[in-house]
Design a protein around this motif. Structure first.
Motif, PDB file in Angstrom:
ATOM      1  N   LYS A 142      31.970  38.820 -63.231  1.00  0.00           N
ATOM      2  CA  LYS A 142      30.772  39.663 -63.280  1.00  0.00           C
ATOM      3  C   LYS A 142      29.581  38.942 -62.654  1.00  0.00           C
ATOM      4  CE  LYS A 142      29.940  41.934 -67.060  1.00  0.00           C
ATOM      5  NZ  LYS A 142      29.523  42.278 -68.447  1.00  0.00           N
ATOM      6  N   GLU A 143      29.447  37.647 -62.937  1.00  0.00           N
ATOM      7  CA  GLU A 143      28.326  36.888 -62.380  1.00  0.00           C
ATOM      8  C   GLU A 143      28.419  36.782 -60.865  1.00  0.00           C
ATOM      9  OE1 GLU A 143      25.997  32.660 -63.252  1.00  0.00           O
ATOM     10  OE2 GLU A 143      28.042  32.976 -63.967  1.00  0.00           O
ATOM     11  N   VAL A 144      29.637  36.622 -60.356  1.00  0.00           N
ATOM     12  CA  VAL A 144      29.814  36.548 -58.906  1.00  0.00           C
ATOM     13  C   VAL A 144      29.429  37.867 -58.254  1.00  0.00           C
ATOM     14  CG1 VAL A 144      31.558  36.352 -57.082  1.00  0.00           C
ATOM     15  CG2 VAL A 144      31.560  34.737 -58.973  1.00  0.00           C
ATOM     16  N   LEU A 145      29.878  38.977 -58.814  1.00  0.00           N
ATOM     17  CA  LEU A 145      29.581  40.284 -58.230  1.00  0.00           C
ATOM     18  C   LEU A 145      28.095  40.610 -58.292  1.00  0.00           C
ATOM     19  CD1 LEU A 145      32.602  42.332 -59.635  1.00  0.00           C
ATOM     20  CD2 LEU A 145      32.299  41.479 -57.303  1.00  0.00           C
ATOM     21  N   VAL A 146      27.480  40.365 -59.432  1.00  0.00           N
ATOM     22  CA  VAL A 146      26.059  40.700 -59.587  1.00  0.00           C
ATOM     23  C   VAL A 146      25.199  39.794 -58.711  1.00  0.00           C
ATOM     24  CG1 VAL A 146      24.144  40.775 -61.221  1.00  0.00           C
ATOM     25  CG2 VAL A 146      26.395  41.646 -61.895  1.00  0.00           C
ATOM     26  N   THR A 147      25.526  38.527 -58.621  1.00  0.00           N
ATOM     27  CA  THR A 147      24.723  37.598 -57.821  1.00  0.00           C
ATOM     28  C   THR A 147      24.855  37.894 -56.343  1.00  0.00           C
ATOM     29  OG1 THR A 147      25.101  35.902 -59.509  1.00  0.00           O
ATOM     30  CG2 THR A 147      24.279  35.153 -57.385  1.00  0.00           C
ATOM     31  N   PHE A 148      26.039  38.323 -55.896  1.00  0.00           N
ATOM     32  CA  PHE A 148      26.228  38.622 -54.487  1.00  0.00           C
ATOM     33  C   PHE A 148      25.329  39.776 -54.031  1.00  0.00           C
ATOM     34  CE2 PHE A 148      28.268  40.455 -50.781  1.00  0.00           C
ATOM     35  CZ  PHE A 148      28.611  39.330 -50.041  1.00  0.00           C
ATOM     36  N   ALA A 149      24.979  40.687 -54.948  1.00  0.00           N
ATOM     37  CA  ALA A 149      24.131  41.831 -54.587  1.00  0.00           C
ATOM     38  C   ALA A 149      22.757  41.395 -54.132  1.00  0.00           C
ATOM     39  CB  ALA A 149      24.015  42.790 -55.769  1.00  0.00           C
ATOM     40  N   SER A 150      22.273  40.248 -54.601  1.00  0.00           N
ATOM     41  CA  SER A 150      20.943  39.765 -54.230  1.00  0.00           C
ATOM     42  C   SER A 150      21.002  38.505 -53.368  1.00  0.00           C
ATOM     43  CB  SER A 150      20.134  39.468 -55.497  1.00  0.00           C
ATOM     44  OG  SER A 150      20.795  38.514 -56.303  1.00  0.00           O
ATOM     45  N   THR A 151      22.150  38.235 -52.752  1.00  0.00           N
ATOM     46  CA  THR A 151      22.318  37.038 -51.939  1.00  0.00           C
ATOM     47  C   THR A 151      22.318  37.427 -50.464  1.00  0.00           C
ATOM     48  OG1 THR A 151      23.627  35.988 -53.657  1.00  0.00           O
ATOM     49  CG2 THR A 151      23.838  35.092 -51.443  1.00  0.00           C
ATOM     50  N   PRO A 152      21.606  36.682 -49.605  1.00  0.00           N
ATOM     51  CA  PRO A 152      21.620  36.994 -48.168  1.00  0.00           C
ATOM     52  C   PRO A 152      23.009  36.805 -47.576  1.00  0.00           C
ATOM     53  CG  PRO A 152      20.518  34.889 -48.589  1.00  0.00           C
ATOM     54  CD  PRO A 152      20.731  35.527 -49.912  1.00  0.00           C
ATOM     55  N   ARG A 153      23.319  37.613 -46.561  1.00  0.00           N
ATOM     56  CA  ARG A 153      24.641  37.557 -45.958  1.00  0.00           C
ATOM     57  C   ARG A 153      24.819  36.329 -45.067  1.00  0.00           C
ATOM     58  NH1 ARG A 153      24.564  40.202 -49.519  1.00  0.00           N
ATOM     59  NH2 ARG A 153      25.055  42.392 -49.798  1.00  0.00           N
ATOM     60  N   GLN A 154      23.750  35.822 -44.501  1.00  0.00           N
ATOM     61  CA  GLN A 154      23.818  34.629 -43.688  1.00  0.00           C
ATOM     62  C   GLN A 154      23.629  33.403 -44.582  1.00  0.00           C
ATOM     63  OE1 GLN A 154      24.660  34.701 -40.503  1.00  0.00           O
ATOM     64  NE2 GLN A 154      24.706  36.938 -40.478  1.00  0.00           N
ATOM     65  N   PHE A 155      24.446  32.395 -44.373  1.00  0.00           N
ATOM     66  CA  PHE A 155      24.353  31.204 -45.221  1.00  0.00           C
ATOM     67  C   PHE A 155      24.759  29.984 -44.405  1.00  0.00           C
ATOM     68  CE2 PHE A 155      28.568  32.978 -45.532  1.00  0.00           C
ATOM     69  CZ  PHE A 155      29.410  31.879 -45.454  1.00  0.00           C
ATOM     70  N   TYR A 156      24.214  28.864 -44.817  1.00  0.00           N
ATOM     71  CA  TYR A 156      24.577  27.577 -44.237  1.00  0.00           C
ATOM     72  C   TYR A 156      24.388  26.525 -45.314  1.00  0.00           C
ATOM     73  CZ  TYR A 156      24.661  23.379 -41.398  1.00  0.00           C
ATOM     74  OH  TYR A 156      24.956  22.140 -40.895  1.00  0.00           O
ATOM     75  N   CYS A 157      25.455  25.797 -45.594  1.00  0.00           N
ATOM     76  CA  CYS A 157      25.399  24.812 -46.671  1.00  0.00           C
ATOM     77  C   CYS A 157      26.017  23.507 -46.196  1.00  0.00           C
ATOM     78  CB  CYS A 157      26.152  25.310 -47.903  1.00  0.00           C
ATOM     79  SG  CYS A 157      25.500  26.848 -48.572  1.00  0.00           S
ATOM     80  N   THR A 158      25.426  22.417 -46.652  1.00  0.00           N
ATOM     81  CA  THR A 158      25.970  21.082 -46.384  1.00  0.00           C
ATOM     82  C   THR A 158      26.633  20.573 -47.648  1.00  0.00           C
ATOM     83  OG1 THR A 158      24.212  20.640 -44.785  1.00  0.00           O
ATOM     84  CG2 THR A 158      25.434  18.739 -45.640  1.00  0.00           C
ATOM     85  N   PRO A 159      27.912  20.288 -47.603  1.00  0.00           N
ATOM     86  CA  PRO A 159      28.589  19.850 -48.830  1.00  0.00           C
ATOM     87  C   PRO A 159      28.176  18.442 -49.232  1.00  0.00           C
ATOM     88  CG  PRO A 159      30.081  19.700 -46.970  1.00  0.00           C
ATOM     89  CD  PRO A 159      28.839  20.358 -46.454  1.00  0.00           C
ATOM     90  N   PRO A 160      28.079  18.168 -50.507  1.00  0.00           N
ATOM     91  CA  PRO A 160      27.822  16.800 -50.962  1.00  0.00           C
ATOM     92  C   PRO A 160      29.041  15.922 -50.721  1.00  0.00           C
ATOM     93  CG  PRO A 160      28.252  18.228 -52.834  1.00  0.00           C
ATOM     94  CD  PRO A 160      28.209  19.115 -51.624  1.00  0.00           C
ATOM     95  N   PRO A 161      28.892  14.610 -50.839  1.00  0.00           N
ATOM     96  CA  PRO A 161      30.052  13.721 -50.640  1.00  0.00           C
ATOM     97  C   PRO A 161      31.156  14.028 -51.643  1.00  0.00           C
ATOM     98  CG  PRO A 161      28.001  12.470 -50.618  1.00  0.00           C
ATOM     99  CD  PRO A 161      27.649  13.857 -51.073  1.00  0.00           C
ATOM    100  N   CYS A 162      32.369  13.841 -51.199  1.00  0.00           N
ATOM    101  CA  CYS A 162      33.511  14.079 -52.078  1.00  0.00           C
ATOM    102  C   CYS A 162      33.512  13.076 -53.227  1.00  0.00           C
ATOM    103  CB  CYS A 162      34.824  13.960 -51.300  1.00  0.00           C
ATOM    104  SG  CYS A 162      35.073  15.282 -50.088  1.00  0.00           S
ATOM    105  N   PRO A 163      33.851  13.513 -54.409  1.00  0.00           N
ATOM    106  CA  PRO A 163      33.870  12.581 -55.551  1.00  0.00           C
ATOM    107  C   PRO A 163      34.963  11.539 -55.383  1.00  0.00           C
ATOM    108  CG  PRO A 163      34.849  14.688 -56.163  1.00  0.00           C
ATOM    109  CD  PRO A 163      34.270  14.873 -54.790  1.00  0.00           C
ATOM    110  N   THR A 164      34.634  10.323 -55.777  1.00  0.00           N
ATOM    111  CA  THR A 164      35.614   9.239 -55.725  1.00  0.00           C
ATOM    112  C   THR A 164      36.559   9.353 -56.910  1.00  0.00           C
ATOM    113  OG1 THR A 164      34.096   7.810 -56.951  1.00  0.00           O
ATOM    114  CG2 THR A 164      34.036   7.701 -54.555  1.00  0.00           C
ATOM    115  N   PRO A 165      37.843   9.108 -56.684  1.00  0.00           N
ATOM    116  CA  PRO A 165      38.799   9.190 -57.801  1.00  0.00           C
ATOM    117  C   PRO A 165      38.529   8.100 -58.819  1.00  0.00           C
ATOM    118  CG  PRO A 165      39.853   8.280 -55.845  1.00  0.00           C
ATOM    119  CD  PRO A 165      38.496   8.740 -55.422  1.00  0.00           C
TER     120      PRO A 165
END
Length: 258
Positions: A142-165
């Motif tokens: 439900k949170e994913v569906l409701v949040t997507f309604a107010s989220t812009p269609r264009q996106f660009y994200c930089t991932p953080p560093p991968c966690p060390t084991p």
């Protein structure tokens, strides 16, 4: 047959158009929230046992950032497909789940699929897999569906560093096992050593017995002196000595006679 296929294709196309039009109307393009379809999630949640654990792959908000919703679209869709297989073809739960699967597919069509795929690959090491309770699972959808309604269609994200084991923490059970290992090894090694010592002792005893037996056999084979033979030899020797003495006395007698 051709007309029937055309009629079926036309009917399917109409259904998809109606679903997609309702989806667009609910997805926030015109600013209206998801109401009726989202309410169906509550019905699904009530129809599935509370203690049932549903498998899902997800990315948390603190890791996904502004791309959190986009990164969770396809994992939620895949999880719902697996959940739908748990119900029969005529089940109302499966029918309702199929509605949300179609809805999520329509949401993915509104964004760049290649960009979404590349972003998911960049965040691959941050995905987590869990089994959530029914309430938490459907609240997440439900949170994913409701949040997507107010989220812009264009996106660009930089991932953080991968966690060390990290090494798994040592629990109380692990400590008990570590302490019990030496005792178990002692119980295994000590009997083995005792058996080995017994075998060596048995082998050595057998060798000593064999040596003694061979020694006794050699003594039995040596020739023993015969008393009768020794008496006969001594008698012969005495006779030879008497004859020699007589031969020596004969010349002396002859000389005196002359």
């Amino acid at each position: 047959m051709v007309h029937m296929k055309e009629a079926k294709i036309g009917g399917c196309a109409c259904v998809l158009v109606l679903l997609f039009s309702g989806l667009v109307a609910c997805s926030g393009v015109f600013g209206s929230p998801l109401t009726d379809d989202v309410a169906t999630l509550d019905t699904l949640r009530e129809n599935i046992p509370k203690d049932y654990r549903i498998r899902i792959r997800y990315i948390s908000k603190d890791v996904g950032g502004t791309c959190w919703v986009h990164l969770n679209l396809f994992p939620v869709e895949s999880s719902l497909k697996n959940l739908a297989l748990k119900f029969g073809n005529l089940s109302a739960n499966r029918e309702n789940i199929t509605i949300f699967i179609t809805m999520l597919q329509g949401l993915r069509f509104t964004i760049d699929n290649e960009e979404l795929e590349s972003t998911m690959q960049a965040f691959e090491c941050h995905y987590r897999t869990a089994r959530w309770s029914t309430r938490r699972y459907f609240d997440h959808i439900k949170e994913v569906l409701v949040t997507f309604a107010s989220t812009p269609r264009q996106f660009y994200c930089t991932p953080p560093p991968c966690p060390t084991p990290t090494a798994p923490p040592v629990t109380a059970d692990r400590r008990v096992i570590d302490r019990a290992i030496p005792g178990v090894l002692a119980l295994i090694v000590i009997p083995c050593l005792a058996v080995l010592a017994l075998v060596l002792r048995t082998v050595l005893c057998q060798r000593v017995r064999c040596v003694q037996q061979r020694h006794e056999e050699t003594h039995d084979v040596e020739p023993q002196s015969d008393p009768e033979v020794s008496v006969e030899v001594s008698h012969n020797d005495s006779e030879s000595c008497v004859l020699n003495n007589q031969r020596r006395a004969q010349p002396a007698v002859e000389d005196t006679g002359v």
